[in-house]
Design an enzyme around this catalytic site. Sequence first.
Site, PDB file in Angstrom:
ATOM      1  N   ALA A 306       0.805  -1.225   0.000  1.00  0.00           N
ATOM      2  CA  ALA A 306       0.000   0.000   0.000  1.00  0.00           C
ATOM      3  C   ALA A 306       0.832   1.265   0.000  1.00  0.00           C
ATOM      4  CB  ALA A 306      -0.949  -0.007   1.195  1.00  0.00           C
ATOM      5  N   GLY A 309      -0.666   4.835   0.242  1.00  0.00           N
ATOM      6  CA  GLY A 309      -2.086   4.504   0.202  1.00  0.00           C
ATOM      7  C   GLY A 309      -2.938   5.163  -0.845  1.00  0.00           C
ATOM      8  N   GLY A 310      -2.353   5.702  -1.906  1.00  0.00           N
ATOM      9  CA  GLY A 310      -3.181   6.329  -2.934  1.00  0.00           C
ATOM     10  C   GLY A 310      -4.194   5.381  -3.540  1.00  0.00           C
ATOM     11  N   CYS A 427       4.566   0.528 -12.030  1.00  0.00           N
ATOM     12  CA  CYS A 427       4.712   1.767 -12.804  1.00  0.00           C
ATOM     13  C   CYS A 427       5.950   1.633 -13.684  1.00  0.00           C
ATOM     14  CB  CYS A 427       4.781   2.994 -11.909  1.00  0.00           C
ATOM     15  SG  CYS A 427       6.074   2.958 -10.650  1.00  0.00           S
TER      16      CYS A 427
END
Length: 490
Positions: A306, A309-310, A427
């Site tokens: 997490a 936490g976005g 990402c």
Amino acid sequence: MRNRGKFKYFHLKTAIALCKQADTGLCYIIRITAKQPGVSIVAGDLNAKKFRSQMKSCGNAARAVLEAVFGGRRPADRALSGFFRENRQLGSRDRQFISESVYALLRGWGVLRKFLPEERRAGLESGEIRIGRVELDALIFAALYLEGTNLQQAGVLAAELGIPWPKPEPDAASPYLARAAALAAVFGSSATFRDSDLVPEWVLPLLPPDFPADRFLADLRRRPPMWLRLQTRDRDRLAAELQSCGLALRRHPRIANAFAVENPKVNLYTLDSFRRGEFEVQDLASQCIGLAAAPKPGERWLDACAGAGGKTLELADLMERTGTVVACDVRSYKLDDLRIRARRAGFPNIVTREWDGKPFKGKQAGGYDGVLVDAPCSCSGVWRRNPDGRWTLKPEDVEEAAALQQRILEAASTAVRSGGLLIYATCSLFPRENGGVVDAFLASHEEFAFEPFEHPLTGEPCGGMLQVRSFDGDCDSMFVARLRRKEAES
């Protein structure tokens, strides 16, 4: 005459002169210290004394960031934040100009480094930041000119340094490369330039063979907009409130909660709407991960990596604040920010727990409707936003990341219930970290299979894996795979 770095100053009243240093190819820039007719040091409301003070701070910041990035492989944003904390006298305009200058320097580093002698370049990139003040100012000027931003300040800086304004070839096929060539002419350099200079040479061969590298490289020249994810059903009211604060917003045509901020000149974190938890800063590509997961209200989900936490917040919001999202991370301190953000927005369905990275046992094993693994990675997909990452990542780092991702995915998959979902995300743009990890996992886990879903940005069907690219939505780049665990036989 006095020497500073590779640049020499002369007290002259004649025109600007340039002379080439034959042994290194780096030009001496000869500055006229007498007042030059027709040259004004004022840019807008910036007078000479203020501008020189600003450039001194900018040079100090650039030096600190280069040392952190190349010497310590530390993120540029943290280094710059540390510099600002130590220099609280700097105003908002100073900070903005310094930030834009430093990031322009990092974005264009693959071109700018060619203006330096080889030994100076090697020293800088090994963390030995031995560069003269004037030479660093010249690089900052080149970065601003190359990027085409802050040209007013760039013009004043050129006048201060005695650098003639570069004249790029008109109607060039690539204005960016034309500006680079014009800089080379001014600096007396024989260097040639390619779009691929924007990344280390080992990067492009690791991308998929059919990857549109030209569009990717074009995006690397500029920072993506700031994207917001609204956490309120009254989106029109909040959008109007944000616009009344001076923000120019652009709503995404398909994702109702996603808004791009075209001119982030306002400190969003001071707004009442932020304090009420009505929006979060979250890139559009990142928002696609939660939309691909598509959790349902009342479900029980695990966010295994997490961090701050976005995506946890996005899952909880998509679940309409019902059910439970358990946020875990092997670095428990990372969850502190999430707790603050969850409290601010009033999410009742978020729980935080530490995870040791090992397979889940007991009640946690097979206890979740869905598990999100947003795995640590090379971060190549966020190089537009964090350009320093291009210059510190090594090919072996990609292999190490893939091995770690494999272990995390294996361990986290044990938490998925029969018939539940496993979402894997990075990402990264490198297949080794994306499809390569997923394919290896599926080869040894026949109980999981791809589940098709729609591309959140286009609505087109995906076969279970999706690479969101920067040019798909003027955003970062992210990868996501959606896997379904087969129902256990009764």
